[in-house]
Design an enzyme around this catalytic site. Sequence first.
Site, PDB file in Angstrom:
ATOM      1  N   PHE A 126      -3.442 -45.687   6.729  1.00  0.00           N
ATOM      2  CA  PHE A 126      -2.199 -45.996   7.623  1.00  0.00           C
ATOM      3  C   PHE A 126      -1.548 -46.996   6.934  1.00  0.00           C
ATOM      4  O   PHE A 126      -1.867 -48.015   6.597  1.00  0.00           O
ATOM      5  CB  PHE A 126      -2.765 -46.384   8.892  1.00  0.00           C
ATOM      6  N   ASP A 198     -11.294 -51.062   8.688  1.00  0.00           N
ATOM      7  CA  ASP A 198     -10.570 -50.959   9.880  1.00  0.00           C
ATOM      8  C   ASP A 198     -11.074 -49.700  10.631  1.00  0.00           C
ATOM      9  O   ASP A 198     -11.093 -48.514  10.184  1.00  0.00           O
ATOM     10  CB  ASP A 198      -9.053 -50.641   9.366  1.00  0.00           C
ATOM     11  N   TYR A 223      -6.040 -49.901  21.906  1.00  0.00           N
ATOM     12  CA  TYR A 223      -5.227 -48.811  22.690  1.00  0.00           C
ATOM     13  C   TYR A 223      -5.713 -47.470  22.369  1.00  0.00           C
ATOM     14  O   TYR A 223      -5.182 -46.685  23.075  1.00  0.00           O
ATOM     15  CB  TYR A 223      -3.800 -49.182  22.549  1.00  0.00           C
ATOM     16  N   LYS A 224      -6.548 -47.032  21.489  1.00  0.00           N
ATOM     17  CA  LYS A 224      -6.844 -45.799  21.185  1.00  0.00           C
ATOM     18  C   LYS A 224      -7.957 -45.213  21.985  1.00  0.00           C
ATOM     19  O   LYS A 224      -8.016 -45.314  23.179  1.00  0.00           O
ATOM     20  CB  LYS A 224      -7.143 -45.622  19.751  1.00  0.00           C
ATOM     21  N   ARG A 372      -2.170 -32.906  14.706  1.00  0.00           N
ATOM     22  CA  ARG A 372      -3.435 -33.751  14.958  1.00  0.00           C
ATOM     23  C   ARG A 372      -3.941 -33.557  16.399  1.00  0.00           C
ATOM     24  O   ARG A 372      -3.171 -33.563  17.311  1.00  0.00           O
ATOM     25  CB  ARG A 372      -2.818 -35.118  14.605  1.00  0.00           C
TER      26      ARG A 372
HETATM   27  C1  LIG Z   1      -5.922 -47.300  10.600  1.00  0.00           C
HETATM   28  C2  LIG Z   1      -4.894 -48.037  11.685  1.00  0.00           C
HETATM   29  N1  LIG Z   1      -4.643 -49.275  11.440  1.00  0.00           N
HETATM   30  C3  LIG Z   1      -3.965 -50.120  11.957  1.00  0.00           C
HETATM   31  C4  LIG Z   1      -3.103 -49.479  12.931  1.00  0.00           C
HETATM   32  C5  LIG Z   1      -2.215 -50.437  13.784  1.00  0.00           C
HETATM   33  O1  LIG Z   1      -2.648 -51.033  14.865  1.00  0.00           O
HETATM   34  P1  LIG Z   1      -1.652 -52.279  15.720  1.00  0.00           P
HETATM   35  O2  LIG Z   1      -0.755 -51.374  16.431  1.00  0.00           O
HETATM   36  O3  LIG Z   1      -2.787 -52.712  16.687  1.00  0.00           O
HETATM   37  O4  LIG Z   1      -1.327 -53.335  14.809  1.00  0.00           O
HETATM   38  C6  LIG Z   1      -3.242 -48.101  13.481  1.00  0.00           C
HETATM   39  C7  LIG Z   1      -2.341 -47.470  14.372  1.00  0.00           C
HETATM   40  O5  LIG Z   1      -2.401 -46.614  14.801  1.00  0.00           O
HETATM   41  C8  LIG Z   1      -4.056 -47.364  12.682  1.00  0.00           C
HETATM   42  O6  LIG Z   1      -4.085 -46.031  12.766  1.00  0.00           O
END
Ligand SMILES: Cc1ncc(COP(=O)(O)O)c(C=O)c1O
Length: 414
Positions: A126, A198, A223-224, A372
């Site tokens: 990401f 992560d 939030y997921k 997805r």
């Molecule tokens: C793997 C991964 N890391 C980090 C994030 C970003 O998270 P945040 O918006 O809480 O900074 C996301 C968002 O979808 C993600 O998929």
Amino acid sequence: MNSISRADCERLDALDPLAHVRDRFALPPDTIYLDGNSLGALPCSTPARIAQAIEHWGNRLIRAWLEAKWLEAPQRVGAMIAPLIGAADDEVIVIESTTIALFKAAAAAVQCTPDREVIITEAGNFPTDAHILQSISELTGVHIRTVEAYRLEEEIQSVGENLIAVVLTHVNYRTGAMHNMAALTAATHQTGALMIWDLAHSAGAVELDLNGCGVDLAVGCGYKYLNGGPGAPAFLMVAKRLQDQLENPLGGWLGTADPFAMAEEWIPAPGILQFITGSPAMLSLLALEEGVSTFAGLEMKEVRAKSLALSKLFIDLIDQRLEGHGFIVASPRSDIRRGSQVSLSHLYAAEIIQALIVRGVIGDYREPAIARFGFTPLYLRYVDVWDAVNHLHEVMINQEFQVNTREIQTFSSV
Ligand SMILES: Cc1ncc(COP(=O)(O)O)c(C=O)c1O
């Protein structure tokens, strides 16, 4: 394989030990939600909790920080997340966002290993993870080595004693492919480096044993799968054994030993508390508490079992019903390598996703050409999976994806 009928799925729902958990969510009618891996659904208890917090604010004003136990919420909610990820209660804290949590974790690792120079991360992660590591590189001069997933162990060995940390996302956001946490953590530790995971696409969907794997630091998204609401704060896990060795690189007043002493010097709070920086976004944090509460009484083992059963059902139905329509399953078919989503690659993936949204089936599109679908075991039913594939079949048979392209607004969830 015998073809799977809707009645088969109804039977699976009738036997599902997690079926009752769906009642903890306020889901809109006529919607099949396959995007809880991006933004979790609304827990039924959240509106009242937010209303109560606003009432506390209105009536009790500043006294609410103590009376309503707001001040201790980052560690309280962290302790609720801990058992979902295999960490101890005092190893997890809720802070700003996954992006900022990753900065804190990786920059703290750099600070505590001044004689080492390299961070390894993976290609195709990401983007925020790469951006944050780039920022750390610019600030500190450390080198970031980005390698393909299949070369990680080899690269870790070759960097050896010059390695500061390995930063990986456990479940890939695009493909849903899951790393072997125990093996990669062990390989990293052999060089004396720190392992940072992560868990954005793992926490709340996949069984995790951070302490069993000896993980040093981890971050994850509120939030997921944790259902904390749009822009919910994130969590940071720091293994107990490292809490006194590492220092918050964004030290702020609320992470000090005695914030109200208003001391000029930054004296870190003991343990995980030092990783708090400033005032938490309280309304969002309380919403996250309700989100995490939807896991009350559940074992991650059974959550994972249902997640795998749902995603396997989806793959089986795609194989049975969508053959010849140009789909390739881009997620691992093997259960031990698949997170909680299934990605299908298709030339018209973006248009197909839009056509499904018109039918009330919400998945999302990711570059390049990936449709997805996330499977959230707390509120999805087996019949939802069957109905979603049935809609997809109709979209393809009727070629609806070509008709709808220009008319429909693009969703841009993450
Ligand atoms: C793997 C991964 N890391 C980090 C994030 C970003 O998270 P945040 O918006 O809480 O900074 C996301 C968002 O979808 C993600 O998929």
